[in-house]
Design a protein around this motif. Structure first.
Motif, PDB file in Angstrom:
ATOM      1  N   HIS A 104       0.866  -1.179   0.000  1.00 21.11           N
ATOM      2  CA  HIS A 104       0.000   0.000   0.000  1.00 21.11           C
ATOM      3  C   HIS A 104       0.902   1.229   0.000  1.00 21.11           C
ATOM      4  O   HIS A 104       1.860   1.285   0.762  1.00 21.11           O
ATOM      5  CB  HIS A 104      -0.870   0.040   1.264  1.00 21.11           C
ATOM      6  N   THR A 105       0.613   2.210  -0.821  1.00 25.18           N
ATOM      7  CA  THR A 105       1.368   3.454  -0.859  1.00 25.18           C
ATOM      8  C   THR A 105       0.432   4.612  -0.537  1.00 25.18           C
ATOM      9  O   THR A 105      -0.645   4.723  -1.128  1.00 25.18           O
ATOM     10  CB  THR A 105       2.004   3.678  -2.249  1.00 25.18           C
ATOM     11  N   TYR A 106       0.817   5.415   0.428  1.00 21.40           N
ATOM     12  CA  TYR A 106       0.019   6.566   0.845  1.00 21.40           C
ATOM     13  C   TYR A 106       0.894   7.815   0.826  1.00 21.40           C
ATOM     14  O   TYR A 106       2.029   7.782   1.302  1.00 21.40           O
ATOM     15  CB  TYR A 106      -0.513   6.379   2.269  1.00 21.40           C
ATOM     16  N   THR A 107       0.362   8.891   0.291  1.00 18.57           N
ATOM     17  CA  THR A 107       1.047  10.174   0.329  1.00 18.57           C
ATOM     18  C   THR A 107       0.190  11.152   1.118  1.00 18.57           C
ATOM     19  O   THR A 107      -1.007  11.294   0.866  1.00 18.57           O
ATOM     20  CB  THR A 107       1.304  10.723  -1.088  1.00 18.57           C
ATOM     21  N   TYR A 108       0.807  11.794   2.088  1.00 16.24           N
ATOM     22  CA  TYR A 108       0.159  12.806   2.904  1.00 16.24           C
ATOM     23  C   TYR A 108       0.846  14.140   2.628  1.00 16.24           C
ATOM     24  O   TYR A 108       2.074  14.188   2.541  1.00 16.24           O
ATOM     25  CB  TYR A 108       0.267  12.452   4.390  1.00 16.24           C
ATOM     26  N   THR A 109       0.063  15.185   2.480  1.00 14.15           N
ATOM     27  CA  THR A 109       0.635  16.495   2.165  1.00 14.15           C
ATOM     28  C   THR A 109       0.322  17.493   3.277  1.00 14.15           C
ATOM     29  O   THR A 109      -0.601  17.293   4.072  1.00 14.15           O
ATOM     30  CB  THR A 109       0.062  17.047   0.848  1.00 14.15           C
ATOM     31  N   ILE A 110       1.075  18.565   3.297  1.00 15.81           N
ATOM     32  CA  ILE A 110       0.829  19.626   4.260  1.00 15.81           C
ATOM     33  C   ILE A 110      -0.541  20.247   4.006  1.00 15.81           C
ATOM     34  O   ILE A 110      -1.238  20.635   4.949  1.00 15.81           O
ATOM     35  CB  ILE A 110       1.957  20.684   4.244  1.00 15.81           C
ATOM     36  N   ASP A 111      -0.960  20.303   2.752  1.00 18.19           N
ATOM     37  CA  ASP A 111      -2.293  20.815   2.430  1.00 18.19           C
ATOM     38  C   ASP A 111      -3.386  19.950   3.063  1.00 18.19           C
ATOM     39  O   ASP A 111      -4.382  20.468   3.561  1.00 18.19           O
ATOM     40  CB  ASP A 111      -2.499  20.904   0.916  1.00 18.19           C
ATOM     41  N   MET A 112      -3.197  18.629   3.042  1.00 18.26           N
ATOM     42  CA  MET A 112      -4.161  17.729   3.683  1.00 18.26           C
ATOM     43  C   MET A 112      -4.228  17.993   5.180  1.00 18.26           C
ATOM     44  O   MET A 112      -5.318  18.052   5.763  1.00 18.26           O
ATOM     45  CB  MET A 112      -3.766  16.267   3.424  1.00 18.26           C
ATOM     46  N   ALA A 113      -3.069  18.179   5.801  1.00 21.06           N
ATOM     47  CA  ALA A 113      -3.030  18.460   7.246  1.00 21.06           C
ATOM     48  C   ALA A 113      -3.684  19.801   7.551  1.00 21.06           C
ATOM     49  O   ALA A 113      -4.457  19.907   8.524  1.00 21.06           O
ATOM     50  CB  ALA A 113      -1.579  18.460   7.730  1.00 21.06           C
ATOM     51  N   GLU A 114      -3.412  20.799   6.746  1.00 17.04           N
ATOM     52  CA  GLU A 114      -4.017  22.113   6.967  1.00 17.04           C
ATOM     53  C   GLU A 114      -5.526  22.061   6.781  1.00 17.04           C
ATOM     54  O   GLU A 114      -6.271  22.706   7.526  1.00 17.04           O
ATOM     55  CB  GLU A 114      -3.377  23.140   6.051  1.00 17.04           C
TER      56      GLU A 114
END
Length: 117
Positions: A104-114
């Motif tokens: 499984h590959t997941y990408t989390y971004t600062i935009d998602m956190a914001e």
């Protein structure tokens, strides 16, 4: 349940401990009780340890990233979790389970956190 002084034996003790912990100012007693009720079982009922692994995000009990990874690794299902790439705007993780034949590959971004506050 563990025998720690931070493991309440009943709701009265839990409320008393939550009130003592809330005097530290970071969380109110209600948030502490909610975190303990939600995640305390992962830490042997130890309210103090639960507080080091969880926090309240807009009133919702949430585990920190290290706690989540620890619970997953201790489940016996996790084959691996590795960071594939990261910088100040994103992080990509690759994970695999023992009972599956794929990653499984997941990408989390600062935009998602914001967006989530």
């Amino acid at each position: 349940m563990s025998n720690s002084i931070y493991s309440p034996k009943n709701i009265k003790e839990a409320m008393e401990m939550a009130n003592v912990f809330s005097d530290c100012g970071r969380l109110n007693a209600q948030e502490i009780l909610l975190m303990h009720a939600t995640y305390g079982h992962h830490y042997g009922g130890n309210m103090g340890l639960t507080m080091t692994q969880a926090y309240s995000l807009k009133g919702k009990p949430t585990l920190n990233a290290d706690a989540m990874a620890g619970i997953v690794r201790n489940s016996g299902l996790c084959k691996f979790i590795k960071i594939d790439a990261w910088d100040d705007r994103h992080c990509t993780l690759i994970m695999s389970r023992h009972d599956e034949d794929f990653e499984h590959t997941y990408t989390y971004t600062i935009d998602m956190a914001e967006d989530r506050g």
